[in-house]
Write an enzyme that holds these catalytic residues in place. Structure first.
Site, PDB file in Angstrom:
ATOM      1  N   THR A 291       3.532  -0.297 -13.653  1.00  0.00           N
ATOM      2  CA  THR A 291       4.880  -0.536 -13.042  1.00  0.00           C
ATOM      3  C   THR A 291       5.920  -0.504 -14.109  1.00  0.00           C
ATOM      4  O   THR A 291       5.821  -1.062 -15.350  1.00  0.00           O
ATOM      5  CB  THR A 291       4.725  -2.125 -12.456  1.00  0.00           C
ATOM      6  OG1 THR A 291       3.440  -2.076 -11.856  1.00  0.00           O
ATOM      7  CG2 THR A 291       5.974  -2.331 -11.420  1.00  0.00           C
TER       8      THR A 291
ATOM      9  N   VAL B 289      11.418  -0.326 -10.667  1.00  0.00           N
ATOM     10  CA  VAL B 289      12.045   0.880 -10.366  1.00  0.00           C
ATOM     11  C   VAL B 289      10.925   1.845  -9.947  1.00  0.00           C
ATOM     12  O   VAL B 289      11.272   2.958  -9.680  1.00  0.00           O
ATOM     13  CB  VAL B 289      13.148   1.376 -11.497  1.00  0.00           C
ATOM     14  CG1 VAL B 289      14.290   0.606 -11.293  1.00  0.00           C
ATOM     15  CG2 VAL B 289      12.546   1.523 -12.751  1.00  0.00           C
ATOM     16  N   GLY B 290       9.688   1.625 -10.403  1.00  0.00           N
ATOM     17  CA  GLY B 290       8.938   2.650 -10.127  1.00  0.00           C
ATOM     18  C   GLY B 290       7.544   2.383 -10.513  1.00  0.00           C
ATOM     19  O   GLY B 290       7.245   1.312 -11.264  1.00  0.00           O
ATOM     20  N   HIS B 291       6.341   3.096  -9.876  1.00  0.00           N
ATOM     21  CA  HIS B 291       4.988   2.506 -10.556  1.00  0.00           C
ATOM     22  C   HIS B 291       4.310   4.295 -10.804  1.00  0.00           C
ATOM     23  O   HIS B 291       4.495   5.051 -10.199  1.00  0.00           O
ATOM     24  CB  HIS B 291       4.060   2.191  -9.229  1.00  0.00           C
ATOM     25  CG  HIS B 291       4.590   1.015  -8.208  1.00  0.00           C
ATOM     26  ND1 HIS B 291       4.328  -0.305  -8.845  1.00  0.00           N
ATOM     27  CD2 HIS B 291       5.531   0.698  -7.339  1.00  0.00           C
ATOM     28  CE1 HIS B 291       4.729  -1.267  -8.291  1.00  0.00           C
ATOM     29  NE2 HIS B 291       5.578  -0.876  -7.361  1.00  0.00           N
TER      30      HIS B 291
ATOM     31  N   ASP C  88       1.653  16.609 -22.847  1.00  0.00           N
ATOM     32  CA  ASP C  88       2.071  16.608 -21.589  1.00  0.00           C
ATOM     33  C   ASP C  88       3.462  16.824 -21.147  1.00  0.00           C
ATOM     34  O   ASP C  88       4.221  16.106 -20.633  1.00  0.00           O
ATOM     35  CB  ASP C  88       1.451  15.165 -21.142  1.00  0.00           C
ATOM     36  CG  ASP C  88       1.506  15.204 -19.487  1.00  0.00           C
ATOM     37  OD1 ASP C  88       1.618  16.256 -18.846  1.00  0.00           O
ATOM     38  OD2 ASP C  88       1.443  14.346 -18.806  1.00  0.00           O
TER      39      ASP C  88
ATOM     40  N   LYS D 190       7.859  -0.902 -19.093  1.00  0.00           N
ATOM     41  CA  LYS D 190       6.629  -0.257 -18.619  1.00  0.00           C
ATOM     42  C   LYS D 190       5.510  -1.325 -18.607  1.00  0.00           C
ATOM     43  O   LYS D 190       5.352  -1.997 -19.885  1.00  0.00           O
ATOM     44  CB  LYS D 190       6.190   0.861 -19.299  1.00  0.00           C
ATOM     45  CG  LYS D 190       5.243   1.889 -18.561  1.00  0.00           C
ATOM     46  CD  LYS D 190       5.497   3.139 -18.919  1.00  0.00           C
ATOM     47  CE  LYS D 190       4.375   4.084 -19.543  1.00  0.00           C
ATOM     48  NZ  LYS D 190       4.468   4.988 -20.126  1.00  0.00           N
TER      49      LYS D 190
ATOM     50  N   GLY E 138       0.955   5.850 -12.858  1.00  0.00           N
ATOM     51  CA  GLY E 138      -0.501   5.771 -12.770  1.00  0.00           C
ATOM     52  C   GLY E 138      -1.170   4.842 -13.594  1.00  0.00           C
ATOM     53  O   GLY E 138      -2.108   4.066 -12.952  1.00  0.00           O
ATOM     54  N   SER E 139      -0.446   4.163 -14.591  1.00  0.00           N
ATOM     55  CA  SER E 139      -1.100   3.023 -15.363  1.00  0.00           C
ATOM     56  C   SER E 139      -0.417   1.800 -15.214  1.00  0.00           C
ATOM     57  O   SER E 139      -0.642   0.568 -15.877  1.00  0.00           O
ATOM     58  CB  SER E 139      -1.377   3.707 -16.658  1.00  0.00           C
ATOM     59  OG  SER E 139       0.123   4.052 -17.204  1.00  0.00           O
TER      60      SER E 139
END
Ligand SMILES: *[C@@H]1O[C@H](CO)[C@@H](O)[C@H](O)[C@H]1NC(C)=O
Ligand SMILES: *[C@@H]1O[C@H](CO)[C@@H](O)[C@H](O)[C@H]1NC(C)=O
Ligand SMILES: *[C@@H]1O[C@H](CO)[C@@H](O)[C@H](O)[C@H]1NC(C)=O
Ligand SMILES: *[C@@H]1O[C@H](CO)[C@@H](O)[C@H](O)[C@H]1NC(C)=O
Ligand SMILES: *[C@@H]1O[C@H](CO)[C@@H](O)[C@H](O)[C@H]1NC(C)=O
Length: 952
Positions: A662, A655-657, A780, A677, A659-660
């Site tokens: 998938t 469903v997404g990528h 963050d 993740k 920075g670190s």
């Protein structure tokens, strides 16, 4: 002749009488105007209408002179809300004192006050005032002006330099002003005693001519952007008692001339970049009670003469480069309350007389090179609350009496070379919550009396020389969250009673000489972190431990065995010997269970094989993922099989990528959904320079999230790690993240939903900051890290760079932390301190609030160059009607404008440039609850507002 005189006199008298009668009528008109304009229970004490021309003179808050003329209106702290009525001094022309502070006056500065030519005292602090300020020059009688803690914007009112009678000026915490510099004309104010301009966007240097303002007793310029050095001329301020210039960017040395300030009581120079030594003369000052200069670059030692002080109560000089021996008699003649010497390079013995006055609360000297033994005298310091001397080179025996101090809450002696034992008298430590003795040479056995110190939350005695049994009575420590006993020589069986420690998160008994079986009851503690490795345990490993994948944590116990055949990891334990017939009959259920599990295993194998085949047919990637070679760490009771996760890591589930790695969305066979993740680890990224920080990121996330539970913090079910990748399994959040929910065309959140989201995030953060023994700073916080569950309840996610403020008030390794966070959400002080504090999160949260209120992103082209959402909001609300102008246009129909503005004010406080002035997250939660759009006690009930706006 006489008659004319007489009648003239009569005429004059009657004129005066008429005039005062006229004033009185006007006065009562205004009193009832106030009553109509400001609401709050207090107003019922003004019983209007009342009989008699001056009857209002007896009302609380009103002061009249003998002729019934009002000279004082004091409504401070009366919980009033509303706009202050105009025209005050046409009605009350003789007003000398006006106090409206600590109310909720929702307006700009009441400019009619400028007509009050007799006004001497004006206090409107903490009144929620906004907008720009007028020219104060007409108020020539003014002696005291307090406009602190408001949200004024625009230019700072330099006209105060015309107020030649003024004695006190307070603009503390008005961060919205445009940058300004102190004008030299202020030296005209020769009667000025109190000048408080902290957090008012002042910049430039502290001009040398400030030294000419010799009437000053209190000079406070902290929390600004002041640069340059401290002028030596300040030494001429011979009346000065308070000098507060902390949290600026001052450089250079502390001028020796400050030692001329013989009346000085309190000096705070902390949070600057001052270098050089602490001047000896400053330490000789006869009245000095508070000396604070922490977080600077000071060198040299503590002047010997400070020992002679009879007045010193607070000495806070941590985080500098101070060195040498601390004068041994420090605190001998004064009632020292706080001593903070941490994170310097002090050596020699710890000062032994610091509690001579019997008032010492904090003794903090961690992170130095102190050697020698612990002062015996501290064992008699009954006032002590925090005693932290960890990370030094202290030797010798720990004085036993330290363990039984009645008020002590944290004892941290870790990472020294200390000896001695834990005495039975620890039973008396009724307020002890953290006992840290790890990495010393403590010996003897653990007394059962430790279980009487019932406030204990964390016990870390690891890596010492403790022997004997683990007392079963420890199980009565109902608040215990961490029990770390690893690396000792404890040699008893593990008490089964430990299973009753309901708050436990960490139980580490590894590397001891423990014997006997692992009590089955300890499985009640799952899914917490348990470690029994490297002992002499024997017998069968309880099956639930194996199912949780905790085989690693029982390794190094050669006599342990597994009761059933399982092949989950490489660390295979021998199969237990066949039980005797009697035992077999007794434990018939075990057999049943093993059959079931084996069948399950066969099924799984079959399924895996089929799945693998399918996968190979579909694609030829991800071959390694299906051979199960992952170590599993789980934090919650798992309702899924780990293989199922690994096998579902196929492209169509992506469903997404990030920075670190998938992110996959996986539908489990039991109908549940999880998010996984997948992070590539070192092996794959080898050669790239970022693997170190990356590994740190993973560890941080796992350690942080694994140990905490809160409804507004995303749940991390478990973590699998193998050589080439790491998998983090989270609860799945069907509504994506808040960034998309706010900024995508297709989505829309109404105000009550946004308020609920804001409150949820705030509660999650408040939990991280205030409810854990060691606060966690997320570092963050941004809308894309806030996930929304099926009912749009928010959950804080992505703890990759979170930081646990580990029992170190003044975090040790903060300088080594990577620069982190996201542009647009970063607190300004972070740019130059790199110091993670909870107040950094408060700031970022303030930005999130602004996004919720305005619907804008933190950085939009329309804000113009170098301007972010905060500056944009401040500049908008500076204009008239400005507040409503910043509210999200998509909510223009909303009946909750007032509540939105209330939240806007919270956002402004959270984003104050000075961290000290931002509210705590606990406070923010409180404020947001007060701003609840459906609060039943609001004047117009929201349901009626709704009806009015939405007739259908
Ligand atoms: C001070 O008062 C004078 C006379 O009223 C005025 O011209 C001047 O602008 C004022 N100064 C400031 C800084 O406002
Ligand atoms: C004020 O201080 C400055 C610099 O410290 C000095 O040069 C000047 O003479 C002083 N002015 C008065 C009026 O004392
Ligand atoms: C103030 O202190 C300095 C240096 O310590 C000294 O030289 C000077 O004479 C003092 N000034 C006064 C007015 O006492
Ligand atoms: C402290 O006071 C004593 C007695 O008044 C005096 O003899 C000694 O010199 C002082 N110490 C310092 C370092 O000034
Ligand atoms: C157990 O696992 C190892 C390594 O994963 C594997 O080589 C071995 O064939 C497995 N044994 C059984 C009986 O499944």
């Amino acid at each position: 002749m006489a008659t004319t005189h007489y009648s003239l006199l009569l005429f004059t008298i009657s004129l005066l009488f008429l005039q005062s009668l006229c004033i009185q009528t006007n006065q009562s008109t205004f009193i009832s105007l106030i009553k109509q304009s400001l609401s709050g229970p207090f107003m019922s004490s003004w019983a209007l209408p009342c009989s008699g021309d001056t009857c209002f003179c007896t009302f609380p808050g009103i002061g009249c002179d003998d002729n019934g003329i009002v000279f004082k209106l004091d409504l401070s702290s009366r919980s009033l809300a509303g706009e202050f009525p105009p025209g005050i001094c046409s009605y009350l022309p003789k007003l000398r004192v006006l106090r409206l502070d600590h109310n909720d006056i929702r307006s700009g500065f009441p400019v009619d006050v400028l007509n009050c030519s007799f006004l001497e005292v004006l206090n409107m602090s903490c009144s929620g005032l906004t907008g720009t300020l007028p020219d104060f020059s007409p108020l020539q009688s003014l002696r005291s002006l307090d406009l602190s803690n408001n949200f004024f914007s625009g230019d700072f009112p330099l006209s105060i330099t015309n107020l030649t009678n003024i004695e006190a000026i307070n603009f503390n915490q008005n961060p919205g002003f445009r940058f300004w510099k102190l004008p030299e004309d202020i030296t005209r104010l020769t009667k000025l005693k109190l000048l408080i301009l902290s957090t008012s966007s002042m910049r430039g240097d502290i001009p040398p001519w400030v030294g000419n303002m010799t009437s000053l007793t209190d000079l406070e310029l902290s929390g600004n952007l002041l640069t340059g050095s401290i002028p030596a001329t300040l030494g001429k301020l011979h009346n000065l008692q308070f000098l507060e210039i902390y949290y600026n960017r001052l450089t250079g040395v502390i001028p020796e001339e400050l030692g001329n300030l013989t009346k000085l009581i309190d000096i705070d120079l902390s949070g600057n970049e001052l270098s050089g030594q602490i001047p000896e003369k400053l330490c000789e000052l006869p009245e000095l009670e508070v000396l604070q200069a922490y977080s600077n670059k000071l060198t040299g030692g503590i002047p010997q003469v400070l020992c002679n002080s009879t007045t010193l109560t607070i000495l806070s000089i941590y985080r500098n480069s101070l060195s040498g021996q601390v004068p041994p008699e420090l605190g001998k003649y004064s009632g020292l309350v706080v001593l903070e010497l941490s994170e310097n390079q002090f050596s020699g013995e710890l000062p032994a007389e610091t509690c001579a006055g019997g008032q010492l609360l904090y003794f903090l000297a961690l992170g130095n090179f102190f050697s020698g033994s612990l002062p015996e005298s501290l064992g008699y310091c009954r006032s002590l609350i925090r005693f932290r001397v960890n990370d030094n080179q202290l030797r010798g025996s720990v004085p036993e009496s330290i363990f039984s101090l009645p008020h002590v809450s944290i004892i941290d002696l870790s990472f020294n070379l200390l000896q001695g034992s834990i005495p039975k008298s620890i039973a008396g430590a009724k307020n002890l919550s953290g006992l840290f003795l790890q990495n010393n040479q403590i010996s003897g056995s653990l007394p059962i009396q430790i279980s009487w110190a019932s406030g204990l939350v964390k016990i870390d005695l690891s890596n010492n020389m403790l022997s004997g049994p683990i007392p079963a009575e420890i199980s009565s420590l109902s608040k215990l969250n961490q029990l770390s006993l690893q690396g000792n020589m404890l040699d008893s069986p593990i008490p089964p009673s430990l299973s009753s420690l309901k708050s436990l998160n960490v139980l580490n008994l590894s590397n001891n000489l423990l014997t006997g079986e692992i009590p089955e009851s300890l499985c009640d503690l799952l899914p917490n972190s348990l470690d029994f490795s490297n002992n002499r345990l024997s017998g069968p490993v309880p099956i639930p431990l194996l199912k949780e994948g905790l085989i690693e944590s029982v390794s190094g116990n050669p006599s342990l065995c597994v009761p059933i055949h399982l092949n989950l990891t490489d660390h295979l334990l021998p199969l237990c010997p066949q039980p005797s017939l009697r035992k077999r009959l007794n434990n018939i259920w075990v057999i049943g269970l093993s059959i079931m599990l084996s069948m399950f295993g066969i099924l799984l194998l079959a399924k895996r094989w089929i799945h693998k085949r399918n996968q190979e047919e579909e694609q030829d990637g991800i071959s390694s993922s299906s051979s199960f070679s992952y170590d599993v760490t789980s934090f919650h009771k798992l309702s899924f099989d780990q293989h199922e996760i690994v096998e579902a890591l196929i492209d169509k589930n992506i469903v997404g990528h990030g920075g670190s790695g998938t992110v996959y969305k996986i539908e489990l066979s039991n109908g549940e959904r999880v998010a996984v993740k997948k992070l590539w680890s070192r092996k794959v990224k080898d050669g790239s320079s970022d693997h170190l920080s990356f590994d740190r990121e993973l560890r941080s996330e796992v350690e942080t999230l694994g140990s905490i539970r809160h409804k507004n913090i995303v749940k991390l079910y478990c973590c699998f790690s193998s050589l080439d990748s790491n998998l983090l399994v989270y609860e799945y959040m069907p509504n994506g993240n808040l960034w998309d929910a706010l900024h995508n065309e297709w989505s829309f959140l109404d105000w009550p939903a946004r308020h609920r989201i804001a409150l949820g995030i705030a509660q999650g953060l408040a939990y991280l900051h205030h409810d854990l023994l060691f606060p966690i700073v997320h570092r963050d916080i941004k809308t894309s890290n806030i996930l929304l569950d099926a009912s749009f309840e928010p959950k804080v996610a992505d703890f990759g760079i979170a930081k646990v403020l580990q029992a170190r008030d003044h975090d040790h390794d903060s300088t080594t932390t990577v620069i982190a966070g996201t542009y647009g959400y970063l607190a300004p002080e972070y740019a130059y301190t790199f110091k993670a504090t909870t107040k950094c999160d408060v700031y970022s949260f303030g930005v999130v609030l602004m996004e919720l209120i305005t619907g804008k992103k933190p950085n939009e082209p329309e804000f113009g160059e170098n301007r972010d959402i905060i500056r944009w909001v401040s500049s908008k609300i500076a204009s008239r009607e400005g507040e409503t102008e910043v509210l999200d246009k998509r909510l223009s129909w909303s009946p909750f404008k007032d509540e939105m503005i209330q939240v806007l004010r919270i956002a402004l406080r959270c984003t104050c440039s000075s961290p000290g002035l931002r509210p705590s997250m606990n406070e923010v939660v409180q404020l947001l609850i007060e701003a609840d759009p459906f609060k039943s006690d609001s004047i117009n009930s929201p349901s009626s507002k709704f009806k009015a706006k939405n007739p259908t």
